[in-house]
Design an enzyme around this catalytic site. Structure first.
Site, mmCIF file in Angstrom:
data_model
loop_
_atom_site.group_PDB
_atom_site.id
_atom_site.type_symbol
_atom_site.label_atom_id
_atom_site.label_comp_id
_atom_site.label_asym_id
_atom_site.label_seq_id
_atom_site.Cartn_x
_atom_site.Cartn_y
_atom_site.Cartn_z
ATOM 1 N N VAL A 174 0.842 -1.200 0.000
ATOM 2 C CA VAL A 174 0.000 0.000 0.000
ATOM 3 C C VAL A 174 0.877 1.250 0.000
ATOM 4 C CG1 VAL A 174 -1.809 1.264 1.200
ATOM 5 C CG2 VAL A 174 -1.822 -1.248 1.213
ATOM 6 N N LYS A 175 0.669 2.081 -0.993
ATOM 7 C CA LYS A 175 1.472 3.291 -1.164
ATOM 8 C C LYS A 175 0.768 4.459 -0.481
ATOM 9 C CE LYS A 175 4.130 5.217 -5.046
ATOM 10 N NZ LYS A 175 4.159 5.259 -6.535
ATOM 11 N N VAL A 176 1.465 5.097 0.457
ATOM 12 C CA VAL A 176 0.874 6.113 1.328
ATOM 13 C C VAL A 176 1.740 7.375 1.287
ATOM 14 C CG1 VAL A 176 0.223 6.647 3.706
ATOM 15 C CG2 VAL A 176 -0.041 4.313 2.850
#
Length: 218
Positions: free
Chosen positions: A86-88
């Site tokens: 998951v890219k945050v």
């Protein structure tokens, strides 16, 4: 060092996979839009299609700016496939989301990093990856490679396990300098990676070998 392909183009991912030169993929909403992938369900399906092609990690980006929304999106993205990371974004709400997702066993890639302090806080929160953007720093007259050196140095001193993804790579020179600096991953367009194969002496040497072969077989 690992190579990730920075794209949402399935054909390019297949090409790189057939060559055996990529270890994962990074994507973002802009790359999805470039490929004409619109609508939430289509985007989610596209992430799964990418995971079916590549063996390694696939970064899928959240679009919420509040931690609750990031967590909700992150859990949904992670449920799509075991390869999803998951890219945050590296904002306060993003750091909170990274901490929560990490405790849930969901790996994260903290993106839009432009200084070592941001990378350090993301690593402290448990990010699996941090993504400093070197090309965009170069664009405003700063030395993007200096940031890679600084983050590598700090992470080495304290034994941090978070991997460094050199992002916003524009050319083959960036890739080679990232290798020298000790980045764990370079995420790049396909032409930047295949550009490593190019050298005029290689082309000239091959032509000479082929010309000599033709002479011997007249």
């Amino acid at each position: 060092m690992k190579f990730f392909l920075d794209t949402a183009n399935l054909d390019q991912i297949k090409t790189a996979g057939e060559m055996g030169i990529i270890d994962g993929v990074t994507t973002n909403p802009s790359l999805m839009a470039k490929e004409g992938i619109t609508g939430n369900e289509n985007i989610l399906e596209h992430y799964v299609n990418i995971c079916r092609i590549v063996d390694g990690d696939v970064s899928a980006e959240v679009i919420s700016t509040e931690s609750e929304g990031m967590v909700e999106e992150g859990e949904k993205l992670a449920s799509l496939h075991e390869q999803i990371v998951v890219k945050v974004p590296v904002i306060p709400e993003g750091i909170k989301a990274i901490k929560y997702l990490t405790k849930k066993g969901i790996r994260t890639n903290c993106t839009l990093i432009f200084n070592a302090g941001q990378a350090l806080l993301a690593a402290k929160a448990g990010a699996a990856y941090v993504s400093p953007f070197i090309g965009r720093l170069d664009d405003i007259g700063q030395d993007g490679m200096e940031l890679i050196h600084q983050i590598v140095h700090i992470f080495d001193i304290y034994g941090l396990e978070t991997e460094i993804i050199a992002a916003s790579i524009r050319n083959t020179n960036h890739i080679l300098r990232c290798m020298e600096a000790g980045a764990h991953v370079a995420t790049c367009p396909l032409d930047a990676i295949t550009g490593l194969l190019n050298h005029p002496l290689t082309s000239a040497g091959l032509e000479k070998f082929l010309a000599d072969h033709r002479k011997l077989n007249k």
